[in-house]
Design a protein around this motif. Structure first.
Motif, mmCIF file in Angstrom:
data_model
loop_
_atom_site.group_PDB
_atom_site.id
_atom_site.type_symbol
_atom_site.label_atom_id
_atom_site.label_comp_id
_atom_site.label_asym_id
_atom_site.label_seq_id
_atom_site.Cartn_x
_atom_site.Cartn_y
_atom_site.Cartn_z
ATOM 1 N N VAL A 286 -1.246 6.513 -14.201
ATOM 2 C CA VAL A 286 -1.300 6.809 -12.724
ATOM 3 C C VAL A 286 -1.748 5.282 -12.092
ATOM 4 C CG1 VAL A 286 -2.450 8.037 -10.877
ATOM 5 C CG2 VAL A 286 -2.085 9.012 -13.101
ATOM 6 N N ALA A 287 -2.792 4.604 -12.608
ATOM 7 C CA ALA A 287 -3.104 3.445 -12.210
ATOM 8 C C ALA A 287 -2.010 2.441 -12.043
ATOM 9 C CB ALA A 287 -4.240 2.819 -13.143
ATOM 10 N N ARG A 288 -1.453 2.497 -13.192
ATOM 11 C CA ARG A 288 0.074 1.432 -13.132
ATOM 12 C C ARG A 288 0.907 1.913 -12.155
ATOM 13 N NH1 ARG A 288 -0.618 1.396 -18.576
ATOM 14 N NH2 ARG A 288 0.455 3.355 -18.987
ATOM 15 N N ASP A 289 1.138 3.160 -12.046
ATOM 16 C CA ASP A 289 2.034 3.776 -10.964
ATOM 17 C C ASP A 289 1.790 3.189 -9.691
ATOM 18 O OD1 ASP A 289 4.551 5.010 -10.181
ATOM 19 O OD2 ASP A 289 2.912 6.925 -9.703
ATOM 20 N N VAL A 290 0.354 3.391 -9.284
ATOM 21 C CA VAL A 290 -0.049 3.138 -7.881
ATOM 22 C C VAL A 290 0.117 1.439 -7.781
ATOM 23 C CG1 VAL A 290 -2.352 2.848 -6.487
ATOM 24 C CG2 VAL A 290 -1.771 4.894 -7.723
ATOM 25 N N ASP A 291 -0.151 0.802 -8.628
ATOM 26 C CA ASP A 291 0.210 -0.743 -8.704
ATOM 27 C C ASP A 291 1.408 -0.968 -8.473
ATOM 28 O OD1 ASP A 291 -2.490 -1.563 -8.900
ATOM 29 O OD2 ASP A 291 -2.432 -1.926 -10.983
ATOM 30 N N ALA B 222 5.825 -2.854 -4.831
ATOM 31 C CA ALA B 222 7.310 -2.475 -4.534
ATOM 32 C C ALA B 222 6.990 -2.415 -2.814
ATOM 33 C CB ALA B 222 7.645 -1.191 -4.919
ATOM 34 N N THR B 223 6.206 -1.933 -2.131
ATOM 35 C CA THR B 223 6.300 -1.564 -0.967
ATOM 36 C C THR B 223 6.085 -3.251 -0.353
ATOM 37 O OG1 THR B 223 5.330 0.408 -1.118
ATOM 38 C CG2 THR B 223 5.187 -0.255 0.881
ATOM 39 N N GLU C 34 7.131 6.464 0.998
ATOM 40 C CA GLU C 34 7.033 7.727 0.575
ATOM 41 C C GLU C 34 6.664 7.716 -0.777
ATOM 42 O OE1 GLU C 34 10.802 9.560 2.130
ATOM 43 O OE2 GLU C 34 10.613 10.785 -0.172
ATOM 44 N N ASP C 35 7.306 6.786 -1.635
ATOM 45 C CA ASP C 35 6.888 6.597 -3.297
ATOM 46 C C ASP C 35 5.317 6.373 -3.210
ATOM 47 O OD1 ASP C 35 9.424 7.222 -3.396
ATOM 48 O OD2 ASP C 35 10.372 5.139 -4.098
ATOM 49 N N LEU C 36 5.138 5.289 -2.499
ATOM 50 C CA LEU C 36 3.622 4.902 -2.365
ATOM 51 C C LEU C 36 2.596 6.276 -2.271
ATOM 52 C CD1 LEU C 36 1.248 2.885 -2.630
ATOM 53 C CD2 LEU C 36 1.569 2.248 -0.063
#
Lengths: 395, 273
Positions: free
Chosen positions: A336-341, A346-347, A379-381
């Motif tokens: 999850v931490a990687r996904d948030v990063d 990306a944003t 939205e993804d963020l």
């Protein structure tokens, strides 16, 4: 506990536990004679063994220690002829330390250690450091997966500091804007407008909760019955309307004066605001959703067209919140931490592609497809941020 | 649902929904004092950077008298926040290590920072060769400021800092060991003392009700130290260490050791052990 007692790496624990307990309660007689120096009177309960380390004139013995992750107690024996401090280092950061251990004395140190490679200091700064290897343990992993309240105190405190700093910056930036308006300097006021909003945008995730002030500081005409003519149309966007649409500072001085008073009140409210562990991730996710649906899709600063710069400031604020949770999140749920990063960067990339030599273009230059793509990144963020709380046991 | 939960969330609602708070666990009430402490640390760092700039300018200008006059007041901000400043081992060593930390003592070419400059100013009565050390010191202090700004303060380090500072006084200030060339130990003492009392004062509202006796005892000892130190005020600062009378040294030692001992229980009282 004589100085000549042979040091072993992992001595039988029962005898050492007694030693450690005795060491913890002992009052050291310092070299000065009359002055004794209190060691910690209450040692936390330690599960597992006590690791003994002897600090000699040139090195630690042993010089390489391996322990399992979790609470570990070390007994440090200063066998050199100078006072030493013993530190466990992660890079340059001191993870735990015991200072001022007089020659010949023993002190204990208990530290909760995460898996990884550490260094230990051994007397003189020029002495080679020893290594401390902390291997993963089930108990540590289980505790990390469900952090206690304590894990959130640091991040929440740091966020309160951030709110205090942004609150002060907001009062300054709005005061500067108000002064330009008061002086009737249209160009100066226009140039200060977006910067005046920067601190507000950075903390918008929580100012949303202060509804009375939010409605005075940041209402948009669309939500008011008489739109721009509505008496409740106040704050930033009323000023924006005057400066960029009407093209004049006429009638804006009282609006600016009121805005200064409102942001000053906001600063005080931010100081008093109580935040709970869930609030960081929840507020961040909510704001990201709102930005995707509103400003990133349709724009919100319709007279000045400064939406991209504002979204950039919003994103800085979201990154701050996520960054504060990262140490807890990385241990509890690395994926999850990687996904948030990834979603944060990306944003950031999505926004920065618009950036030119003169900063961001006005929002009317951003076509429909680009708006959609930008909205999608927020939205993804939001989706990534909304997974945080459950991942750290707050769901 | 998300929104309603968020907006309705007062501190109590959040606590109920939050992680279980077991007995002996810290309370969310720590958030405010720790935030206030970080702001205190930031203010001290701002002052440290400004004061170190003036101090190192004087060293580089070869103005020995001015450099000597600025040495002790500059160090006070550092001493006040030492539990946080020393979290970075590299900077702690380069800013505040003593000659004892080096194989060849004062003569060791690696001996840096405040105490190396102190040695030059007082023992050698010269600023010769100090310019690069002064430049490095200022760069390190600025780096420290930046690193701490980005650091989430560990609550146990903050609360434990109250005792650490008093232990520091007991171990190195009352003995006159810290500022051995300038004998300005009482300034550092006051810096450590202020830093310790600040932490205690910030935490006090959290324990006052349950630990009234403890709070009274600790405050009393802080007052004793403050009153005793005040006798040695001179100008904007303090007399040299050798002016400290034997009786006052004993009074200070007793109060400081009791404070170190009592304050070492503060972490436990706040559920941070």
């Amino acid at each position: 506990m004589s100085a000549s007692e042979k040091s072993t790496h992992k001595a039988p624990s029962s005898a050492l536990m007694r030693l450690a307990a005795a060491g913890a309660g002992v009052l050291m007689i310092a070299a000065a004679g009359a002055f004794y120096h209190a060691s910690r009177m209450t040692q936390p309960q330690t599960v597992g063994e006590v690791y003994r380390v002897e600090v000699g004139a040139r090195a630690c013995e042993p010089n390489a220690i391996t322990v399992a992750a979790g609470r570990n107690t070390f007994e440090i024996h200063n066998a050199s002829d100078r006072p030493v401090e013993w530190e466990i280092l992660s890079g340059v950061m001191v993870v735990a330390e015991r200072e001022n251990i007089a020659p010949g004395f023993r002190q204990t140190l208990t530290a909760n250690l995460a898996p990884g490679s550490y260094e230990i200091t051994c007397g003189l700064l020029s002495n080679p450091r020893g290594t401390l290897t902390v291997t993963p343990s089930e108990a540590y992993a289980a505790a990390a997966a469900r952090p206690t309240l304590k894990a959130f105190i640091g991040p929440l405190s740091e966020y309160k500091v951030y709110l205090a700093m942004q609150g002060s910056a907001l009062v300054s930036s709005v005061t500067a804007l108000a002064e330009a308006i008061e002086a009737g300097d249209l160009e100066q006021a226009r140039s200060l407008y977006q910067a005046a909003r920067t601190p507000y945008n950075r903390i918008e995730a929580v100012t949303d909760r202060i509804s009375d002030l939010k409605n005075a500081i940041d209402p948009v005409a669309d939500y008011l019955e008489k739109r721009e003519e509505d008496p409740a149309f106040t704050g930033f966007h009323r000023i924006e309307y005057g400066l960029f649409s009407a093209g004049s500072t006429d009638g804006l001085a009282p609006v600016a004066e009121k805005l200064v008073a409102d942001v000053t009140a906001l600063k005080q409210r931010l100081r008093e605001m109580k935040l709970g562990p869930e609030d960081l991730a929840n507020s961040a996710a909510n704001l990201a959703t709102r930005l995707a649906e509103g400003p990133a899709s349709h724009g919100a600063s319709r007279y000045a067209g400064t939406d991209l710069a504002e979204l950039s400031d919003n994103l800085d604020g979201l990154a701050k919140m996520a960054g504060l949770l990262k140490p807890v999140l990385s241990e509890a749920a690395p994926d999850v931490a990687r996904d948030v990063d990834e979603k944060l960067s990306a944003t950031r990339t999505a926004l920065d592609t618009f950036k030119g030599a003169n900063g961001f273009p006005t929002f009317d230059k951003v076509d429909e497809a680009a708006r959609k793509a930008l909205a999608k990144s927020f939205e993804d963020l939001a989706a990534a941020l909304s997974r945080i709380n459950q991942a750290v046991g707050l769901g | 649902m998300h929104m309603r939960h968020l907006f309705a969330a007062g501190a109590l609602a959040v606590l109920l929904a939050g992680p279980a708070q077991a007995a002996g666990e810290p309370s969310l009430d720590l958030v405010e004092p720790i935030a206030d402490y970080k702001i205190y640390v930031s203010e001290k760092l701002q002052k440290l950077v400004a004061d170190t700039t003036a101090f190192t300018d004087a060293v580089k200008a070869g103005d020995i008298d001015k450099a000597k006059a600025l040495f002790a007041p500059t160090r006070m901000s550092y001493e006040a926040i030492e539990p946080i400043a020393e979290l970075f081992s590299d900077l702690d060593a380069s800013i505040d290590s003593r000659a004892d930390d080096y194989e060849q003592g004062e003569k060791d070419p690696a001996f840096p920072g405040f105490h190396r400059i102190e040695y030059g100013l007082w023992e050698q009565n010269s600023t010769e060769g100090l310019a690069p050390i002064a430049d490095k010191l200022l760069a390190d202090v600025k780096d420290l400021d930046k690193r701490i700004a980005d650091l989430t303060l560990p609550p146990e380090t903050v609360v434990g800092g109250a005792a650490v500072l008093m232990e520091e006084v007991a171990a190195t200030k009352i003995s006159g060991e810290e500022d051995r060339y300038s004998h300005t130990d009482l300034w550092d003492f006051k810096g450590n003392f202020d830093g310790s009392r600040k932490i205690f004062d910030l935490m006090r509202p959290l324990i006052e009700e349950k630990e009234g006796e403890f709070v009274t005892k600790v405050s009393g000892n802080f007052d004793t130290v403050e009153t005793t130190l005040a006798k040695y005020k001179a100008g904007d600062g303090y007399e040299t260490y050798d002016k400290l009378s034997e009786d006052d040294r004993k009074v200070l030692a007793a109060a400081v050791n009791t404070l170190a001992e009592d304050l070492s229980t503060l972490r436990g009282k706040l559920g941070l052990d």
